[in-house]
Write a protein that holds these residues in place. Structure first.
Motif, PDB file in Angstrom:
ATOM      1  N   THR A   6       0.838  -1.198   0.000  1.00  0.00           N
ATOM      2  CA  THR A   6       0.000   0.000   0.000  1.00  0.00           C
ATOM      3  C   THR A   6       0.872   1.246   0.000  1.00  0.00           C
ATOM      4  O   THR A   6       1.719   1.421   0.879  1.00  0.00           O
ATOM      5  N   ILE A   7       0.623   2.110  -0.981  1.00  0.00           N
ATOM      6  CA  ILE A   7       1.388   3.347  -1.152  1.00  0.00           C
ATOM      7  C   ILE A   7       0.444   4.532  -1.025  1.00  0.00           C
ATOM      8  O   ILE A   7      -0.583   4.589  -1.707  1.00  0.00           O
ATOM      9  N   ALA A   8       0.789   5.473  -0.166  1.00  0.00           N
ATOM     10  CA  ALA A   8       0.095   6.763  -0.126  1.00  0.00           C
ATOM     11  C   ALA A   8       0.917   7.713  -0.991  1.00  0.00           C
ATOM     12  O   ALA A   8       2.099   7.933  -0.723  1.00  0.00           O
ATOM     13  N   LEU A   9       0.313   8.236  -2.044  1.00  0.00           N
ATOM     14  CA  LEU A   9       1.019   9.101  -2.974  1.00  0.00           C
ATOM     15  C   LEU A   9       0.636  10.554  -2.692  1.00  0.00           C
ATOM     16  O   LEU A   9      -0.474  10.981  -3.013  1.00  0.00           O
ATOM     17  N   VAL A  10       1.539  11.287  -2.033  1.00  0.00           N
ATOM     18  CA  VAL A  10       1.277  12.660  -1.617  1.00  0.00           C
ATOM     19  C   VAL A  10       1.655  13.618  -2.745  1.00  0.00           C
ATOM     20  O   VAL A  10       2.777  13.571  -3.257  1.00  0.00           O
ATOM     21  N   GLY A  11       0.688  14.448  -3.108  1.00  0.00           N
ATOM     22  CA  GLY A  11       0.878  15.364  -4.231  1.00  0.00           C
ATOM     23  C   GLY A  11       0.234  14.818  -5.490  1.00  0.00           C
ATOM     24  O   GLY A  11       0.612  15.179  -6.603  1.00  0.00           O
ATOM     25  N   ALA A  12      -0.758  13.951  -5.310  1.00  0.00           N
ATOM     26  CA  ALA A  12      -1.451  13.340  -6.442  1.00  0.00           C
ATOM     27  C   ALA A  12      -2.040  14.416  -7.353  1.00  0.00           C
ATOM     28  O   ALA A  12      -2.427  15.486  -6.893  1.00  0.00           O
ATOM     29  N   TYR A  24       1.196   9.982 -13.864  1.00  0.00           N
ATOM     30  CA  TYR A  24       1.596   8.793 -14.608  1.00  0.00           C
ATOM     31  C   TYR A  24       2.391   7.800 -13.773  1.00  0.00           C
ATOM     32  O   TYR A  24       2.353   6.593 -14.040  1.00  0.00           O
ATOM     33  N   VAL A  25       3.061   8.252 -12.720  1.00  0.00           N
ATOM     34  CA  VAL A  25       3.716   7.304 -11.810  1.00  0.00           C
ATOM     35  C   VAL A  25       2.656   6.535 -11.024  1.00  0.00           C
ATOM     36  O   VAL A  25       2.767   5.321 -10.849  1.00  0.00           O
ATOM     37  N   MET A  26       1.603   7.213 -10.599  1.00  0.00           N
ATOM     38  CA  MET A  26       0.519   6.524  -9.899  1.00  0.00           C
ATOM     39  C   MET A  26      -0.113   5.463 -10.802  1.00  0.00           C
ATOM     40  O   MET A  26      -0.340   4.331 -10.369  1.00  0.00           O
ATOM     41  N   ASP A  65       4.926   7.910  -0.981  1.00  0.00           N
ATOM     42  CA  ASP A  65       5.628   8.401  -2.169  1.00  0.00           C
ATOM     43  C   ASP A  65       5.382   9.904  -2.238  1.00  0.00           C
ATOM     44  O   ASP A  65       4.236  10.342  -2.361  1.00  0.00           O
ATOM     45  N   ILE A  66       6.457  10.696  -2.155  1.00  0.00           N
ATOM     46  CA  ILE A  66       6.330  12.141  -1.957  1.00  0.00           C
ATOM     47  C   ILE A  66       6.627  12.919  -3.231  1.00  0.00           C
ATOM     48  O   ILE A  66       7.774  12.962  -3.697  1.00  0.00           O
ATOM     49  N   PHE A  67       5.579  13.528  -3.775  1.00  0.00           N
ATOM     50  CA  PHE A  67       5.676  14.418  -4.925  1.00  0.00           C
ATOM     51  C   PHE A  67       5.483  15.856  -4.447  1.00  0.00           C
ATOM     52  O   PHE A  67       4.500  16.514  -4.783  1.00  0.00           O
TER      53      PHE A  67
END
Length: 174
Positions: free
Chosen positions: A53-59, A69-71, A115-117
């Motif tokens: 499980t990945i939380a993608l911050v800055g989606a 596109y990485v998500m 995952d920090i964007f």
């Protein structure tokens, strides 16, 4: 000739003193690790293979943005990706059919990796949130470098990747 020789002798100690005081103050005032944080293939592989499980911050909903596109790529590789963006969350927006959350604290399932964007300065606050919610790893994207935040995460027991992208590392390592 004598004046140029004495001039050169005068410069050397100043350069040595300046260099010594710069490295000493940098190390003591920031407690930065020496050498700076370095990714290893083993540590990246460990994060990528133990994460579900990945939380993608800055989606982002914008298809031309790396976060978008990485998500999409991570979803295609079987990861459960939870987008985090407070603006989209208040509007009820979905990204790649996934519900967007306003913060890491709002996510109700355990987070393996954040995952920090975000930019390098803002990444520090996200790392602190990741520590607070009990995430197992933080991944600072390509171009996102925050040595102090990486050290805080390591000290708290999190795995760290910095200045790399999982979309590039997965095909290379897995």
């Amino acid at each position: 000739m004598l004046s140029s020789t004495s001039h050169m002798l005068w410069k050397r100690p100043l350069l040595s003193v300046a260099f010594a005081s710069t490295s000493t103050s940098s190390t003591s005032s920031h407690n930065m690790p020496t050498p700076p944080f370095q990714n290893t293939d083993a540590s990246l592989t460990d994060i990528l293979t133990t994460t579900k499980t990945i939380a993608l911050v800055g989606a982002s909903i914008k298809p031309n943005r790396a976060a978008n596109y990485v998500m999409e790529y991570l979803l295609s590789k079987g990861y459960n990706v939870i987008p985090v963006n407070p603006i989209y969350a208040t509007k009820g927006t979905k990204v790649h059919d996934q519900t967007v959350y306003a913060s890491l604290a709002a996510i109700t399932v355990p987070i393996d990796m954040v995952d920090i964007f975000r930019n390098s300065v803002d990444a520090g606050g996200v790392v602190d949130e990741a520590i607070a919610v009990g995430a197992k790893a933080v991944w600072l994207q390509s171009g996102v470098i925050n040595e102090e935040a990486a050290q805080r995460a390591l000290t708290a027991g999190l795995k760290v990747a910095m200045n790399v992208c999982p979309k590039q590392e997965i095909p290379r390592l897995l």
